[in-house]
Write an enzyme that holds these catalytic residues in place. Sequence first.
Site, PDB file in Angstrom:
ATOM      1  N   ASN A  87       0.852  -1.180   0.000  1.00  0.00           N
ATOM      2  CA  ASN A  87       0.000   0.000   0.000  1.00  0.00           C
ATOM      3  C   ASN A  87       0.892   1.235   0.000  1.00  0.00           C
ATOM      4  O   ASN A  87       1.807   1.347   0.830  1.00  0.00           O
ATOM      5  CB  ASN A  87      -0.908   0.002   1.237  1.00  0.00           C
ATOM      6  CG  ASN A  87      -1.870  -1.176   1.239  1.00  0.00           C
ATOM      7  OD1 ASN A  87      -2.390  -1.554   0.196  1.00  0.00           O
ATOM      8  ND2 ASN A  87      -2.084  -1.765   2.398  1.00  0.00           N
ATOM      9  N   HIS A 100       6.496  -1.166   3.483  1.00  0.00           N
ATOM     10  CA  HIS A 100       6.429  -2.578   3.873  1.00  0.00           C
ATOM     11  C   HIS A 100       5.743  -3.381   2.785  1.00  0.00           C
ATOM     12  O   HIS A 100       4.807  -2.906   2.138  1.00  0.00           O
ATOM     13  CB  HIS A 100       5.713  -2.767   5.217  1.00  0.00           C
ATOM     14  CG  HIS A 100       4.409  -2.035   5.341  1.00  0.00           C
ATOM     15  ND1 HIS A 100       4.348  -0.694   5.620  1.00  0.00           N
ATOM     16  CD2 HIS A 100       3.120  -2.457   5.207  1.00  0.00           C
ATOM     17  CE1 HIS A 100       3.073  -0.312   5.664  1.00  0.00           C
ATOM     18  NE2 HIS A 100       2.318  -1.366   5.408  1.00  0.00           N
TER      19      HIS A 100
HETATM   20  P1  5GP Z   1      -0.703  -0.679   5.807  1.00  0.00           P
HETATM   21  O1  5GP Z   1      -2.187  -0.462   5.877  1.00  0.00           O
HETATM   22  O2  5GP Z   1       0.076   0.544   6.201  1.00  0.00           O
HETATM   23  O3  5GP Z   1      -0.247  -1.288   4.528  1.00  0.00           O
HETATM   24  O4  5GP Z   1      -0.401  -1.814   6.864  1.00  0.00           O
HETATM   25  C1  5GP Z   1       0.038  -1.592   8.159  1.00  0.00           C
HETATM   26  C2  5GP Z   1      -0.024  -2.911   8.887  1.00  0.00           C
HETATM   27  O5  5GP Z   1       0.738  -2.800  10.073  1.00  0.00           O
HETATM   28  C3  5GP Z   1      -1.441  -3.324   9.315  1.00  0.00           C
HETATM   29  O6  5GP Z   1      -1.750  -4.576   8.695  1.00  0.00           O
HETATM   30  C4  5GP Z   1      -1.355  -3.444  10.832  1.00  0.00           C
HETATM   31  O7  5GP Z   1      -2.072  -4.549  11.341  1.00  0.00           O
HETATM   32  C5  5GP Z   1       0.138  -3.569  11.075  1.00  0.00           C
HETATM   33  N1  5GP Z   1       0.605  -3.008  12.340  1.00  0.00           N
HETATM   34  C6  5GP Z   1       0.316  -1.776  12.834  1.00  0.00           C
HETATM   35  N2  5GP Z   1       0.933  -1.590  14.021  1.00  0.00           N
HETATM   36  C7  5GP Z   1       1.641  -2.729  14.262  1.00  0.00           C
HETATM   37  C8  5GP Z   1       2.486  -3.147  15.360  1.00  0.00           C
HETATM   38  O8  5GP Z   1       2.712  -2.427  16.333  1.00  0.00           O
HETATM   39  N3  5GP Z   1       3.033  -4.383  15.267  1.00  0.00           N
HETATM   40  C9  5GP Z   1       2.794  -5.212  14.205  1.00  0.00           C
HETATM   41  N4  5GP Z   1       3.389  -6.417  14.231  1.00  0.00           N
HETATM   42  N5  5GP Z   1       2.015  -4.854  13.162  1.00  0.00           N
HETATM   43  C10 5GP Z   1       1.438  -3.631  13.202  1.00  0.00           C
END
Ligand code: 5GP
Length: 116
Positions: A87, A100
């Site tokens: 994303n 990521h």
């Molecule tokens: P995005 O929406 O930015 O692509 O994904 C962010 C991801 O990070 C989400 O799937 C969320 O569950 C994960 N995430 C957010 N905070 C943390 C955290 O403190 N630890 C871990 N392991 N994952 C996290």
Amino acid sequence: MSDNCIFCKIARGEIPSRKVYEDDDVFAFHDINPVAPVHFMIVPKHHLVSLMEADDSHAALLGKMLLLAPKLAREQGLENGFRTVINSGKGGGQEVFHLHIHVIGGGNIPPMVKRS
Ligand code: 5GP
Ligand code: ZN
């Protein structure tokens, strides 16, 4: 490195995570809120906001991260395949602004885009 970035803190070991892989450049860890039986993320240790901020200087790093996806996916038992999601920016639904690659698999992975 960014002081207030949660994924920088995870990559530095300041916030605990379930580690999948680590080397000098890259950290991988399980998503805290998985959308499938296996759901981990591959991040660069160096703070990079998103693919939108990437340039030619990141080519080797991005290649390394992509090639780690199938290797780590297999190690996590995803022999039949997996989904990768990146994303990028608010318009791409990004919530954590440190690049990521999501690696998702196991169970029933539906088509990514539903067509009527
Ligand atoms: P995005 O929406 O930015 O692509 O994904 C962010 C991801 O990070 C989400 O799937 C969320 O569950 C994960 N995430 C957010 N905070 C943390 C955290 O403190 N630890 C871990 N392991 N994952 C996290
Ligand atoms: Zn960061």
